[in-house]
Design a protein around this motif. Structure first.
Motif, PDB file in Angstrom:
ATOM      1  N   THR A  67       0.811  -1.251   0.065  1.00 36.77           N
ATOM      2  CA  THR A  67       0.145  -0.167   0.221  1.00 36.77           C
ATOM      3  C   THR A  67       0.870   1.216  -0.039  1.00 36.77           C
ATOM      4  O   THR A  67       0.552   2.261  -0.752  1.00 36.77           O
ATOM      5  CB  THR A  67      -0.834  -0.040   1.162  1.00 36.77           C
ATOM      6  OG1 THR A  67      -1.690  -1.110   1.158  1.00 36.77           O
ATOM      7  CG2 THR A  67      -1.832   1.226   1.282  1.00 36.77           C
ATOM      8  N   ASP A  68       1.902   1.123   0.950  1.00 38.26           N
ATOM      9  CA  ASP A  68       2.816   2.349   0.807  1.00 38.26           C
ATOM     10  C   ASP A  68       3.431   2.436  -0.631  1.00 38.26           C
ATOM     11  O   ASP A  68       3.531   3.728  -0.985  1.00 38.26           O
ATOM     12  CB  ASP A  68       3.991   2.230   1.933  1.00 38.26           C
ATOM     13  CG  ASP A  68       3.345   2.247   3.526  1.00 38.26           C
ATOM     14  OD1 ASP A  68       2.281   2.766   3.529  1.00 38.26           O
ATOM     15  OD2 ASP A  68       3.976   1.467   4.080  1.00 38.26           O
ATOM     16  N   ASN A  69       3.895   1.678  -1.122  1.00 40.31           N
ATOM     17  CA  ASN A  69       4.418   1.652  -2.568  1.00 40.31           C
ATOM     18  C   ASN A  69       3.397   2.255  -3.511  1.00 40.31           C
ATOM     19  O   ASN A  69       3.955   2.943  -4.374  1.00 40.31           O
ATOM     20  CB  ASN A  69       5.005   0.054  -2.882  1.00 40.31           C
ATOM     21  CG  ASN A  69       5.986   0.260  -4.144  1.00 40.31           C
ATOM     22  OD1 ASN A  69       6.316  -0.769  -4.364  1.00 40.31           O
ATOM     23  ND2 ASN A  69       5.836   1.108  -4.714  1.00 40.31           N
ATOM     24  N   LEU A  70       2.272   1.765  -3.344  1.00 39.74           N
ATOM     25  CA  LEU A  70       1.294   2.171  -4.178  1.00 39.74           C
ATOM     26  C   LEU A  70       1.095   3.844  -4.217  1.00 39.74           C
ATOM     27  O   LEU A  70       0.896   4.407  -5.134  1.00 39.74           O
ATOM     28  CB  LEU A  70       0.047   1.721  -4.284  1.00 39.74           C
ATOM     29  CG  LEU A  70      -0.237   0.261  -4.479  1.00 39.74           C
ATOM     30  CD1 LEU A  70      -1.389  -0.515  -4.367  1.00 39.74           C
ATOM     31  CD2 LEU A  70       0.080   0.046  -6.250  1.00 39.74           C
ATOM     32  N   LEU A  71       1.295   4.443  -2.799  1.00 38.14           N
ATOM     33  CA  LEU A  71       1.246   5.722  -2.721  1.00 38.14           C
ATOM     34  C   LEU A  71       2.585   6.553  -2.878  1.00 38.14           C
ATOM     35  O   LEU A  71       2.301   7.701  -3.447  1.00 38.14           O
ATOM     36  CB  LEU A  71       0.592   6.015  -1.203  1.00 38.14           C
ATOM     37  CG  LEU A  71      -0.531   5.210  -0.808  1.00 38.14           C
ATOM     38  CD1 LEU A  71      -0.721   5.472   0.811  1.00 38.14           C
ATOM     39  CD2 LEU A  71      -1.860   6.125  -1.684  1.00 38.14           C
ATOM     40  N   THR A  72       3.459   5.825  -2.697  1.00 34.18           N
ATOM     41  CA  THR A  72       4.902   6.729  -2.820  1.00 34.18           C
ATOM     42  C   THR A  72       5.638   6.248  -3.850  1.00 34.18           C
ATOM     43  O   THR A  72       6.395   7.179  -4.502  1.00 34.18           O
ATOM     44  CB  THR A  72       5.716   6.290  -1.824  1.00 34.18           C
ATOM     45  OG1 THR A  72       6.318   4.742  -1.807  1.00 34.18           O
ATOM     46  CG2 THR A  72       5.158   6.547  -0.369  1.00 34.18           C
TER      47      THR A  72
END
Length: 208
Positions: free
Chosen positions: A59-64
């Motif tokens: 999820t963090d990767n999708l956002l950042t």
């Protein structure tokens, strides 16, 4: 020194529970592939990845736009693999969101030409076509070299005559992946983040 008699196999399981039928199928596909490689005189370097352990990082990767920690290690390993096994549970006639998220965060070109064995699990055989109408097209778009045999396991496939037929499909698919991995020309892949341009040089270019 590169060991030309070793191939790197990364196994991706998107099962949500522990244990899960997706992990069980992933383990059996991996074992069949390792056996088929051994029959060709090749040793397998195998790592099994449970995507549920990386759900928050995804999820963090999708956002950042950048993988971190253990997820970065998994992404790097996939890029350097000689073969990949990718197994998902089937929800609503398609792959799980967790499974799709992982392949969404890979850099374009990561799977180019890499042999991939597709697997899926579900409660009923009616979902087996998801392998062909949803999962295989996604990997075709990613330019992966999927092997001909994909393996689907429904609830009834884990016992009796169903398990014998499942074992036959697993053996065939493992042999196809091993054949593709054995024939693959090994080459070190370039990490686009490994040699960044110094910030001072970027500023100098802007001044030109």
């Amino acid at each position: 020194m590169t060991d030309w008699n070793t191939r790197t196999l990364t196994v991706i399981s998107a099962g949500l529970t522990q244990p899960s039928s997706s992990r069980l199928l992933a383990d059996r596909l991996a074992a069949a592939t390792v056996d088929a490689l051994a029959g060709r005189g090749i040793t397998a370097d195998v790592e099994i990845v449970e995507l549920r352990d990386h759900a928050h990082a995804l999820t963090d990767n999708l956002l950042t736009g950048f993988p971190s920690g253990g997820l970065r290690e998994v992404v790097d390993r996939v890029a350097k693999s000689d073969g990949v096994i990718a197994v998902t549970p089937i929800f609503n006639a398609s792959y799980s969101g967790l499974y799709k998220s992982f392949f969404d965060v890979l850099e374009p070109g990561t799977l180019d030409g890499i042999p991939v064995l597709l697997g899926a699990t579900g409660g009923t055989a009616r979902h087996s076509l998801a392998l062909e109408h949803a999962i295989r097209p996604m990997f075709a778009y990613l330019r992966a070299a999927t092997v001909p045999t994909a393996v689907y396991a429904a609830s009834e496939d884990w016992a009796g005559s169903g398990d014998r037929e499942l074992a036959r499909r697993i053996t065939r698919a493992g042999d196809e992946l091993a054949r593709a991995m054995a024939a693959r020309e090994r080459a070190d892949r370039v990490d686009p983040y490994a040699d960044p341009v110094p910030f001072e040089e970027l500023l100098a270019r802007q001044d030109l």
